[in-house]
Design a protein around this motif. Structure first.
Motif, short mmCIF file in Angstrom:
data_model
loop_
_atom_site.label_atom_id
_atom_site.label_comp_id
_atom_site.label_asym_id
_atom_site.label_seq_id
_atom_site.Cartn_x
_atom_site.Cartn_y
_atom_site.Cartn_z
N ARG A 107 -9.07 1.29 7.63
CA ARG A 107 -7.79 1.41 8.33
C ARG A 107 -7.83 2.65 9.20
O ARG A 107 -8.11 3.74 8.71
N LEU A 145 -6.54 -2.82 10.95
CA LEU A 145 -7.41 -3.01 9.79
C LEU A 145 -8.71 -3.64 10.25
O LEU A 145 -8.71 -4.62 11.02
N PHE A 197 -5.06 0.82 -0.17
CA PHE A 197 -5.09 2.10 0.54
C PHE A 197 -4.17 3.09 -0.17
O PHE A 197 -3.45 2.73 -1.10
N PRO A 211 -2.63 3.18 12.03
CA PRO A 211 -2.65 2.56 10.69
C PRO A 211 -2.33 1.07 10.70
O PRO A 211 -2.48 0.40 9.67
N ASP A 212 -1.90 0.55 11.85
CA ASP A 212 -1.67 -0.90 11.97
C ASP A 212 -2.97 -1.67 12.15
O ASP A 212 -2.97 -2.90 12.04
N TYR A 241 -12.21 -5.25 8.77
CA TYR A 241 -12.86 -5.77 7.58
C TYR A 241 -14.22 -6.34 7.97
O TYR A 241 -14.33 -7.15 8.89
N SER A 270 2.36 0.07 10.36
CA SER A 270 2.11 1.04 11.43
C SER A 270 2.62 2.44 11.13
O SER A 270 2.31 3.39 11.87
N ALA A 316 -5.68 -4.47 0.14
CA ALA A 316 -6.83 -4.92 0.92
C ALA A 316 -7.39 -6.13 0.19
O ALA A 316 -8.44 -6.06 -0.47
N ARG A 369 -4.29 -6.65 13.54
CA ARG A 369 -3.13 -5.76 13.68
C ARG A 369 -2.10 -6.16 12.64
O ARG A 369 -1.72 -7.33 12.55
N ASN A 370 -1.65 -5.19 11.85
CA ASN A 370 -0.59 -5.40 10.88
C ASN A 370 0.56 -4.48 11.25
O ASN A 370 0.61 -3.32 10.83
N THR A 420 -12.69 -2.97 3.67
CA THR A 420 -11.59 -2.88 4.62
C THR A 420 -11.34 -1.43 4.99
O THR A 420 -11.13 -0.59 4.11
N ALA A 439 -11.30 6.76 9.90
CA ALA A 439 -10.67 5.67 9.16
C ALA A 439 -10.64 5.98 7.68
O ALA A 439 -11.46 6.74 7.15
#
Length: 334
Positions: free
Chosen positions: A202, A210, A64, A207-208, A212, A309, A70, A304-305, A200, A44
């Protein structure tokens, strides 16, 4: 009895299909946040202070490498930290030179709260300063620029922190007592004046995703929310993750333990401002400022973001929930 060829063929095909459906697992990454350790499912990246923010020219200062913010991250331990690997030695030297110049110029100010002085300089690598109500330091170690600001007119707190500070690599988890921040470790077995370390991560393969985690010293005078109340508050107000949050299950609140302490977990579908859909897994554990030993507020949020992605296939709802559960199970006091 010998297995017929056709039966053998079908059997081997079934075995191959099962094995092929099992995803290849990347190597896990051990990490530490505050006074805790956790295991990430794969390599990560960690969000750190940007070079622009280190020089006071950027809002949302923790990001990032692709500039994804973040916004939940906080680097507070007995003061406030800025930590950056994107500041060059030359930029840091210029920053220290400017600080010394500003200190000399401030001596002419008629107001005490506008004056500050340089207390100590160690070559080009460190500078400790103090003012009427604040103090702090700048230091540069192995490519990492670090700034510290304490709400104290005495430089002793800054001196103590700097004397016990060292840089660390991603995945390096010290064994001695102390506090971990991104790329930094401060050794200490003494009670903390303040601590709110929220970091945070990733996943590089996804990469989607995260992750924390926040370790926050419980302080007297703060609102005393139960773990469930905190969980609800995060979804409805604190994080602002989207315009709508729908919790899963008829009874969405479940018991989840972090470091053996009982908390509340929940899983949700998130509707973003642009009507896209994502998912989040949240665990909150109530701290106790009156406990005989340090009993902080703990929070784990795995999100998930999809928009981040980078062209890779985003994880499913089930995969994200599983990641959250596994990270939660790994959290231990370090």
């Amino acid at each position: 009895m010998a297995m017929k060829f056709g039966t053998m063929h079908r059997y081997l095909a079934m075995i191959f299909a099962v094995v092929s459906s099992v995803p290849t697992l990347a190597a896990q990454q051990e990490e530490c946040v505050g006074r805790y350790r956790l295991t990430l499912p794969s390599d990560a990246q960690v969000a750190m202070t940007t070079e622009k923010a280190f020089n006071g020219r950027q809002s949302s200062p923790i990001r990032f490498s692709d500039d994804l913010t973040a916004s939940l991250s906080s680097f507070l331990y007995n003061g406030t930290f800025l930590i950056s690997r994107s500041v060059s030695q030359g930029e840091f030297d210029a920053l220290v030179t400017q600080a010394r110049s500003n200190a000399a110029a401030s001596a002419q100010s008629p107001y005490a709260d506008q004056r500050f002085s340089v207390v100590k300089v160690s070559g080009k690598q460190s500078l400790i300063w103090k003012a009427a109500t604040t103090s702090g330091f700048f230091t540069y170690i192995d490519g990492t620029a670090i700034s510290f600001l304490a709400r104290s007119g005495s430089e002793q707190r800054a001196v103590d922190v700097l004397d016990h500070l060292k840089v660390r690599a991603d995945g390096e988890v010290p064994t001695m007592p102390g506090v971990c921040l991104p790329g930094v470790f401060i050794s200490s077995s003494q009670p903390d004046y303040s601590r709110e370390v929220g970091v945070t991560f990733r996943l590089k393969d996804h990469p989607d995703v995260l992750i924390y985690f926040r370790d926050a010293k419980a302080l007297t005078g703060q609102p005393k929310l139960t773990s469930r109340q905190k969980n609800e508050f995060v979804w409805t107000s604190e994080f602002g993750v989207g315009k709508a949050v729908k919790l899963h299950g008829a009874f969405p609140w479940r018991t989840v333990k972090l470091d053996g302490r009982e908390g509340v977990g929940s899983f949700a579908t998130i509707t973003r401002r642009d009507d896209s859909t994502d998912y989040g897994y949240l665990v909150t554990v109530q701290g106790d400022p009156d406990a005989a030993t340090d009993t902080p507020d703990l929070l784990l949020y795995v999100e998930r973001n999809d928009a981040a992605s980078q062209g890779k296939t985003p994880v499913t709802a089930g995969e994200l929930e599983k990641i959250g559960e596994e990270v939660a199970a790994s959290i231990r006091r370090r």
